[in-house]
Design an enzyme around this catalytic site. Structure first.
Site, PDB file in Angstrom:
ATOM      1  N   ASP A 159     -10.216  -1.852  36.860  1.00  0.00           N
ATOM      2  CA  ASP A 159     -10.101  -1.658  35.915  1.00  0.00           C
ATOM      3  C   ASP A 159      -9.844  -2.461  35.148  1.00  0.00           C
ATOM      4  OD1 ASP A 159      -9.412   0.587  33.655  1.00  0.00           O
ATOM      5  OD2 ASP A 159      -7.953   0.589  34.425  1.00  0.00           O
ATOM      6  N   HIS A 160     -10.334  -2.815  34.012  1.00  0.00           N
ATOM      7  CA  HIS A 160     -10.066  -3.448  33.221  1.00  0.00           C
ATOM      8  C   HIS A 160     -10.189  -4.635  33.369  1.00  0.00           C
ATOM      9  CE1 HIS A 160      -8.042  -0.349  30.428  1.00  0.00           C
ATOM     10  NE2 HIS A 160      -8.022  -1.388  29.287  1.00  0.00           N
ATOM     11  N   HIS A 166     -18.674  -0.353  30.162  1.00  0.00           N
ATOM     12  CA  HIS A 166     -18.564   1.325  30.220  1.00  0.00           C
ATOM     13  C   HIS A 166     -16.708   1.502  30.452  1.00  0.00           C
ATOM     14  CE1 HIS A 166     -22.636   1.275  29.607  1.00  0.00           C
ATOM     15  NE2 HIS A 166     -22.768   0.831  30.719  1.00  0.00           N
ATOM     16  N   GLU A 174     -21.590   7.069  34.342  1.00  0.00           N
ATOM     17  CA  GLU A 174     -22.398   5.254  33.510  1.00  0.00           C
ATOM     18  C   GLU A 174     -21.555   5.546  32.672  1.00  0.00           C
ATOM     19  OE1 GLU A 174     -25.186   2.175  33.610  1.00  0.00           O
ATOM     20  OE2 GLU A 174     -25.973   3.724  33.627  1.00  0.00           O
ATOM     21  N   HIS A 229     -21.191  -6.312  28.129  1.00  0.00           N
ATOM     22  CA  HIS A 229     -20.989  -5.621  27.702  1.00  0.00           C
ATOM     23  C   HIS A 229     -19.943  -4.301  28.793  1.00  0.00           C
ATOM     24  CE1 HIS A 229     -24.837  -4.036  30.020  1.00  0.00           C
ATOM     25  NE2 HIS A 229     -23.641  -3.144  30.316  1.00  0.00           N
ATOM     26  N   HIS A 268     -19.417  -5.975  32.198  1.00  0.00           N
ATOM     27  CA  HIS A 268     -20.532  -6.538  33.741  1.00  0.00           C
ATOM     28  C   HIS A 268     -21.660  -6.519  32.552  1.00  0.00           C
ATOM     29  CE1 HIS A 268     -23.501  -2.350  33.674  1.00  0.00           C
ATOM     30  NE2 HIS A 268     -22.850  -2.918  32.656  1.00  0.00           N
ATOM     31  N   CYS A 282     -28.961  -5.150  28.700  1.00  0.00           N
ATOM     32  CA  CYS A 282     -28.219  -5.721  29.618  1.00  0.00           C
ATOM     33  C   CYS A 282     -27.859  -6.348  30.045  1.00  0.00           C
ATOM     34  CB  CYS A 282     -28.503  -4.684  30.495  1.00  0.00           C
ATOM     35  SG  CYS A 282     -28.577  -2.253  30.033  1.00  0.00           S
TER      36      CYS A 282
END
Lengths: 137, 137, 137, 137, 137, 137
Positions: free
Chosen positions: D79-80, D41, D126, D39, D14, D33
């Site tokens: 996801d991904h 998580h 997170e 980047h 994100h 950020c």
């Protein structure tokens, strides 16, 4: 309403010894925790705040400000310290983790800026098997 | 050959202060860890033994005996203690976790019964971010 | 009011099989958990008590007494046991972790000494991905 | 009433950038950020349902159905993935973890089958230091 | 000889796409990791150094210097970054965690001050289930 | 050379009882683990392979194939099973975790495809305090 829980850590030493108990009662009550030389822990402190998500920047709290409050009120005065000898509240109050949670909670409430979202809960891990929690509805 | 690693824990306080350094050098070198009142940690100690599996009972070591060796050599003299003041090796040796690992390793080797499988490795977690390990080939 | 949460652990085996379901329904409902030979888990049980901090000794509960209640009511009868065959409640009740949480909670309430602080919550981890919690307001 | 909390995981990227803030305000507010390349998580999502234990089969919820709801509403679309570019809600909403918790909660409530026990709480980690929680009384 | 292992963390995004494979082969090989928008992880990096304990100050390494080496070589250029787009080594090298471990190891060796104890091992956790390790005898 | 360690999990029950020991010797040696009804654990199995990074696709091993080998050799025959009754090796071999590690290692080596990188190590966690490891140089 959303809650953010953020974890902080500090390492401190303490001795469990109550000024309201005799020497013998102290030894019997606290056992090896009454050792006059003290012992120590890595404490984990979880601080929970609750509020609305700010529409503009999508955050419930400015984490930099939250960290600054916790650092000044808790981490700097307690990290790498002897709780009995260096934290005034424990001059006569026995530094059990129950009382530590109470002191951490009272210090945070006293230092809490009016414009931060509400402090909802303080939780302390003394070891991985024992946690203590104080909440505010 | 199989290795068994078993985890033990103890809580202790210490102060980083070297008798070979001046007051100022101590303060500069160890920072807040040099605080004269001390501070503390929950130490995790991982002890690894290596040997053959006993055909009859399927074990590499009698865990009760291993626990007894570790308890007498390490846990009883160090748990809920002040390392500098109560563990003789640290009377003049600075209790960094490096030296603590060295002392734990030396104590275990000195107390090790000849018929236990070989002590292969000692590993200590000071915090979740730092571990120290001493091994024997 | 402060809460103390203390973690206990036990290892047990069980088989998910309901006397109210047919053989086929059991197999379809519980899948490999219905295996007649059973299987097992390391259960983590978190017990939460809530009360006031005792002014004199700074504790919310005498941990030795709490441990004794939990050991007698839960750990001794369930640790290293087969839940279906050795814990009477599961003679006809299927030992899902939901029912296990219910049985643990009922046993603790039945055994709870009147002078201990209130039992607030029981939480069981079956694996690291699944937890079950029963609370009392 | 019993609660089941089940953990799910997904990995996503994100970028924190608010369309309601200037370029400079974005950089100042979100710091690294706000990096335009993004980047990522490993998010852990804990979903809590609350209900009664079914007498017949001893379960509070059919976990297969719960997993299917979470997989379709959350894991497959996130996801991904890059949250800003591939999850429609974040086309103009800044994907802070606060807003992510809100979106996860709204998606689950929208997809929730009427016959499943109530969705009680959504909690997102997170990192290991920060968790965000949205609950329903 | 003693080993110190110290943990660092960074959050980054990446896309698995090899310039030596066709579009179809990329999709087949990397599956959802080939998503052109990328995805991300919280990486944990464990750096192990091995050396003798300094007699005077009881340390195997000056942790402040070690942190500074790792921060300059790894954390600053990779944290909150897109590995493919912002870390030069991955301009044409596919950023699998294998290659990431190799790049982290090469960067540390290139930046390693001659007077620090030897770099023994680099270990990276991509998720809690997968770790990659490169060692030097 | 790089190592990949991948974690797998299974839940099983067992009973420690050696056919080479008398009833009394079994009871004395294994204590509550000798309970005829059995008990169980959540086992974590860490499998380590070592090899070179493939230049083209940046991987040390095809994880899908590795998972398939482990699933067929270990997870399917052992997950949700009673080790003594359902895993042939334990018909007469006492299923201590030492022997379990040995059986897991032997099964993996027997099933290992010639073109997979070398199996370097098998490690099993029985509980969070005890791990057993078998390695191959």
């Amino acid at each position: 309403v959303i809650e953010l829980t953020r974890e902080y850590r500090f390492a401190a030493s303490h001795r469990l010894h109550s000024h309201q108990l005799s020497q013998d009662a102290n030894r019997e009550t606290y056992g090896k925790c009454n050792n006059p030389y003290g012992h120590g822990h890595n404490y984990r402190v979880l601080v929970t705040v609750a509020g609305e998500i700010d529409k503009k920047w999508g955050r419930v709290v400015d984490v930099t400000r939250l960290d600054s409050v916790v650092r000044q009120a808790i981490i700097e005065p307690m990290d790498h310290r002897h709780l009995n000898d260096e934290v005034p509240e424990f001059a006569r109050l026995v530094p059990t983790t129950e009382n530590l949670a109470d002191v951490v909670d009272a210090r945070l409430r006293a230092a809490w800026p009016a414009d931060l979202p509400a402090l909802r809960r303080v939780r302390i891990f003394e070891t991985r098997n024992n946690t203590f929690e104080i909440g505010h509805v």
